[in-house]
Scaffold this motif. Structure first.
Motif, PDB file in Angstrom:
ATOM      1  N   LYS A  43     -39.561 -57.476   4.010  1.00  0.00           N
ATOM      2  CA  LYS A  43     -39.955 -57.008   5.289  1.00  0.00           C
ATOM      3  C   LYS A  43     -38.638 -56.331   6.062  1.00  0.00           C
ATOM      4  N   PHE A  45     -36.922 -53.740   9.208  1.00  0.00           N
ATOM      5  CA  PHE A  45     -36.821 -53.035  10.480  1.00  0.00           C
ATOM      6  C   PHE A  45     -37.126 -51.615  10.477  1.00  0.00           C
ATOM      7  N   THR A  46     -38.057 -51.060  11.067  1.00  0.00           N
ATOM      8  CA  THR A  46     -38.509 -49.646  11.371  1.00  0.00           C
ATOM      9  C   THR A  46     -38.528 -49.484  12.831  1.00  0.00           C
ATOM     10  N   GLN A  49     -41.522 -50.284  14.985  1.00  0.00           N
ATOM     11  CA  GLN A  49     -41.828 -51.607  15.771  1.00  0.00           C
ATOM     12  C   GLN A  49     -41.324 -51.834  16.912  1.00  0.00           C
ATOM     13  N   TYR A  71     -35.011 -57.724   6.825  1.00  0.00           N
ATOM     14  CA  TYR A  71     -34.937 -59.207   7.734  1.00  0.00           C
ATOM     15  C   TYR A  71     -34.266 -60.209   7.285  1.00  0.00           C
ATOM     16  N   THR A 164     -32.586 -59.497  13.773  1.00  0.00           N
ATOM     17  CA  THR A 164     -33.831 -58.931  13.215  1.00  0.00           C
ATOM     18  C   THR A 164     -34.716 -60.252  13.578  1.00  0.00           C
ATOM     19  N   LEU A 167     -36.989 -59.434  17.016  1.00  0.00           N
ATOM     20  CA  LEU A 167     -37.755 -58.430  17.062  1.00  0.00           C
ATOM     21  C   LEU A 167     -39.052 -58.853  17.313  1.00  0.00           C
ATOM     22  N   SER A 169     -42.977 -60.413  17.312  1.00  0.00           N
ATOM     23  CA  SER A 169     -43.822 -60.923  16.280  1.00  0.00           C
ATOM     24  C   SER A 169     -44.867 -61.690  16.968  1.00  0.00           C
TER      25      SER A 169
END
Length: 270
Positions: A43, A45-46, A49, A71, A164, A167, A169
Motif C-alpha cells: 500500500k 500514498f497517492t 487519496q 505505508y 501515512t 491518511l 481510512s
C-alpha cells in the motif's frame, strides 16, 4: 564491617538482577507489540487519496509525503528533553525510546531520568502508565478507561512522526474547520478520539488540541505542539514536540522532547 560489606554486595546484586529482569520483560513486551500488528504490504500514498480533504490537510500531505511513499507499519525512535513529574515541580532531564505499530494502534514509550523510569503504553486496546523509582520501586500504576482514551490520543497525535498513519481510512477522517485548521477523528474498538489540528502556511502541523484526562482526574484541555521540521527517511516530520495542559490558570508545559533518531519498519527493540 565484613557483614556490612556482604549486605551491600547482596543489595547491589539484587539491584542489578532486578534491572536485568525488568529489561528482559520490557523487550518481551515490545516483541509482543510488534507481533500483534500485521503489516500492510504493497500500500502506497497517492495524491488521489487526498482529493476532497480540507485544504490545509491537502497542503500537509503534499508537503510531508512523496507520491508512492509506502505505508509505515512499525516505528522506533529515541529522544532527549525536559520533563516535569508535576506542574509545580522543576524541569528534569529525560531520555526516552518509543515503539509504535500502525495497522493495529499501539505503542510503548520508555522514559528515564536520574530518579525514575516510566512506561507509557497502548496495546490490545488498553492504555496504561507505570512509574518506578530507580527503575525498581513502583510508585504509580494507572490503567482503565481514562488511560485508554489518553494513550490512544497520544498514539494518534504522535503520528505526525509517521504521517501515512494520518491518511484517511475507514477509522480515520478529516473535516474542515477553516483555511488553517481541521478536525481529525479516529475510532478504534468502540473508542473515538479527536483533535483540532492547526497548520501553518507551509502546510506543517504546528499544534493539536483535544480534551484528555489528567491522570485519574477530569477532562482538561491538552495541547501538543510540533516544530523544527526536517526531511528524514524521505518524509518531512517535526523534530521538536511539546506537551501542554491548558488549564484555567493558564498554559502549563510539562514535556519538551527533541527527536534524536527515528527508524521505520524495523520491528525490533533497540
Amino acid at each position: 564491617m565484613k557483614r556490612l560489606l556482604s549486605l551491600l554486595a547482596v543489595l547491589v546484586a539484587a539491584f542489578v538482577a532486578g534491572r536485568s529482569w525488568t529489561s528482559f520483560k520490557v523487550k518481551l513486551e515490545i516483541k509482543r507489540l510488534f507481533s500483534a500488528s500485521k503489516p500492510t504490504t504493497g500500500k502506497v500514498f497517492t495524491y488521489a487519496q487526498i482529493v476532497g480533504l480540507p485544504n490545509p490537510v491537502q497542503r500537509y500531505f503534499k508537503l510531508v509525503l512523496r507520491e508512492g511513499q509506502p505505508y509505515i507499519n512499525f516505528v522506533r525512535l529515541k529522544h532527549e528533553g525536559q520533563f516535569k513529574t508535576d506542574l509545580k515541580k522543576d524541569w528534569m532531564a529525560i531520555t526516552g525510546e518509543q515503539y509504535f505499530t500502525t495497522a493495529t494502534p499501539g505503542f510503548i514509550w520508555l522514559g528515564k531520568t536520574n530518579l525514575f523510569s516510566a512506561k507509557d503504553r497502548f496495546a490490545a486496546g488498553k492504555g496504561g502508565l507505570q512509574v518506578k523509582l530507580f527503575s525498581l520501586i513502583p510508585v504509580a500504576d494507572g490503567s482503565g478507561p481514562k488511560y485508554d482514551q489518553g494513550e490512544l490520543l497520544r498514539w494518534l497525535g504522535e503520528s505526525a512522526w509517521f504521517p501515512t498513519n494520518l491518511l484517511p481510512s475507514e477509522n480515520l477522517s478529516w473535516s474542515a474547520i477553516n483555511d488553517n485548521t481541521a478536525l481529525l477523528t479516529f475510532t478504534y474498538d468502540q473508542l473515538t478520539v479527536s483533535y483540532k489540528v492547526y497548520f501553518n502556511a507551509a502546510g506543517e502541523i504546528t499544534q493539536m488540541e483535544t480534551q484528555r484526562y489528567m491522570g485519574e482526574q477530569t477532562l482538561e484541555n491538552w495541547v501538543g505542539k510540533f516544530s523544527e521540521y526536517q526531511d528524514i527517511n524521505g518524509i518531512r516530520i517535526p523534530t521538536r514536540a511539546e506537551g501542554i495542559w491548558r488549564l484555567k490558570t493558564g498554559d502549563h508545559s510539562y514535556a519538551n522532547f527533541k527527536l534524536n533518531l527515528i527508524e521505520y519498519d524495523i520491528p525490533e527493540s533497540f
